[in-house]
Scaffold this motif. Sequence first.
Motif, short mmCIF file in Angstrom:
data_model
loop_
_atom_site.label_atom_id
_atom_site.label_comp_id
_atom_site.label_asym_id
_atom_site.label_seq_id
_atom_site.Cartn_x
_atom_site.Cartn_y
_atom_site.Cartn_z
N ARG A 254 2.63 -7.31 -8.31
CA ARG A 254 1.38 -6.60 -7.99
C ARG A 254 1.15 -6.55 -6.48
O ARG A 254 0.85 -5.50 -5.92
CB ARG A 254 0.20 -7.29 -8.67
N ALA A 255 1.28 -7.70 -5.84
CA ALA A 255 1.03 -7.77 -4.40
C ALA A 255 2.02 -6.92 -3.62
O ALA A 255 1.65 -6.19 -2.69
CB ALA A 255 1.09 -9.22 -3.93
N GLU A 256 3.29 -6.97 -4.00
CA GLU A 256 4.30 -6.21 -3.28
C GLU A 256 4.19 -4.72 -3.57
O GLU A 256 4.54 -3.89 -2.72
CB GLU A 256 5.70 -6.72 -3.63
N THR A 257 3.68 -4.36 -4.72
CA THR A 257 3.42 -2.95 -5.02
C THR A 257 2.39 -2.39 -4.06
O THR A 257 2.55 -1.28 -3.52
CB THR A 257 2.94 -2.79 -6.47
N GLU A 258 1.33 -3.14 -3.81
CA GLU A 258 0.29 -2.66 -2.89
C GLU A 258 0.83 -2.57 -1.46
O GLU A 258 0.48 -1.66 -0.72
CB GLU A 258 -0.93 -3.56 -2.97
N ARG A 261 2.89 0.59 -1.30
CA ARG A 261 2.03 1.78 -1.23
C ARG A 261 1.42 1.94 0.16
O ARG A 261 1.39 3.05 0.71
CB ARG A 261 0.89 1.66 -2.27
N ALA A 262 0.96 0.85 0.72
CA ALA A 262 0.29 0.93 2.02
C ALA A 262 1.23 1.42 3.12
O ALA A 262 0.81 2.15 4.04
CB ALA A 262 -0.27 -0.45 2.39
N ASP A 263 2.52 1.05 3.01
CA ASP A 263 3.47 1.40 4.07
C ASP A 263 4.49 2.45 3.64
O ASP A 263 5.42 2.73 4.41
CB ASP A 263 4.22 0.13 4.51
N TRP A 270 11.66 -0.02 -4.47
CA TRP A 270 12.84 0.02 -5.33
C TRP A 270 13.03 -1.32 -6.04
O TRP A 270 13.33 -1.36 -7.24
CB TRP A 270 14.09 0.35 -4.51
N VAL A 271 12.87 -2.42 -5.33
CA VAL A 271 13.06 -3.74 -5.92
C VAL A 271 12.06 -3.97 -7.04
O VAL A 271 12.43 -4.42 -8.14
CB VAL A 271 12.94 -4.84 -4.84
N ARG A 290 1.73 3.24 -9.85
CA ARG A 290 1.31 2.98 -8.47
C ARG A 290 2.44 3.26 -7.49
O ARG A 290 2.18 3.61 -6.32
CB ARG A 290 0.87 1.52 -8.31
N LEU A 291 3.68 3.11 -7.93
CA LEU A 291 4.83 3.30 -7.06
C LEU A 291 5.40 4.72 -7.10
O LEU A 291 6.37 5.02 -6.40
CB LEU A 291 5.95 2.31 -7.44
N ALA A 292 4.80 5.57 -7.89
CA ALA A 292 5.32 6.93 -8.05
C ALA A 292 5.44 7.64 -6.70
O ALA A 292 4.51 7.61 -5.89
CB ALA A 292 4.41 7.73 -8.99
N GLY A 293 6.58 8.23 -6.47
CA GLY A 293 6.78 9.02 -5.26
C GLY A 293 7.25 8.23 -4.05
O GLY A 293 7.59 8.83 -3.02
#
Length: 328
Positions: A254-258, A261-263, A270-271, A290-293
């Motif tokens: 969850r934390a790495e997804t955000e 997205r932010a960057d 990918w990971v 959340r990671l789409a695109g």
Amino acid sequence: MSPLATAGARPTSAATFAAREFVAAHRVRAADLGAALAEHVDDPEGFAVALHVAFAALADPAYIEGEQRIAPGLGPVAGVRLPLLEGLARSFRAATRRARPDSLLWLADRLLREQLAEARLFAIGLLGRTLASDAERTWQLLRRVARDAGDWITVDSLAHPVGRGILEEPYRWAELEQLVFSPSRWERRLVGSTLATLPFIDRSRGRRAEVAARGLDLLGQLIGDDAPEVQKALAWALRSLTLVDAAAVTAFCRAETERARADADGARAWVIRDALVKLAPAEADRLRARLAGIRRRPGAPSTSRAARMAAAFLVGLPAAVDLAEPPL
């Protein structure tokens, strides 16, 4: 499972049948050759010669191209299929149960100077046998293999003895803590592949809470690495660590997804995306959306914390100097 067992493209049914036939026809020969190698256990030079003879007797020319295709950088190969290489090693191990650890270490040291990839893999197997009785010198050779590695098969094979060594002597976590800063993508991959292997080496010690806590800390330093070989190992490690602490892995994702997205961090995304298969389906769907695109970009620099720290540390330092290998 050995890394070679799942490597490469899915073979055709005809190729699979031919491979099985070849292995079946040579299985007894591999066992006999492995037992015969025991005669040279105290003669590293003689052993190296005998091992080459054994490889030549077990080689499948049709396998050579496949080995080099799935693992560029593997170097020269004899073309010995994995079940036969394992049979050779298993028979040798049975015939040398009472061999002195010192003898096995000298054999490993000699084989690690060979060009053939199969000799290197055989040596890694020997190091797995000497960890408990001669840890210091075994680690010296394990470090050498990691430093010289140029392919994922060698690295992922190395992960098992490295992981076992860490579980036997927990202060060896420092070995991985140093490798996150390595300029070699293969040494950085070893961090991920070792973490991925730990829960399967020992289903008690390898699944303690400490393994997840320390493992996720290391993954947190490496995620964002720009090398695809490292990214694959990090995702593999996350999937394995769900067996240890699924809640902690979910929180990490969850934390790495955000952050991704932010960057718009494609390497980080990918990971996480590759690890989602082991998360609860609803959570995986949410993070996937959340990671789409967010995709990896060719030539994008590493965004990992380890890369930033290593770059800052190296500013102004003189170029590295290759030192002679210390005696075993």
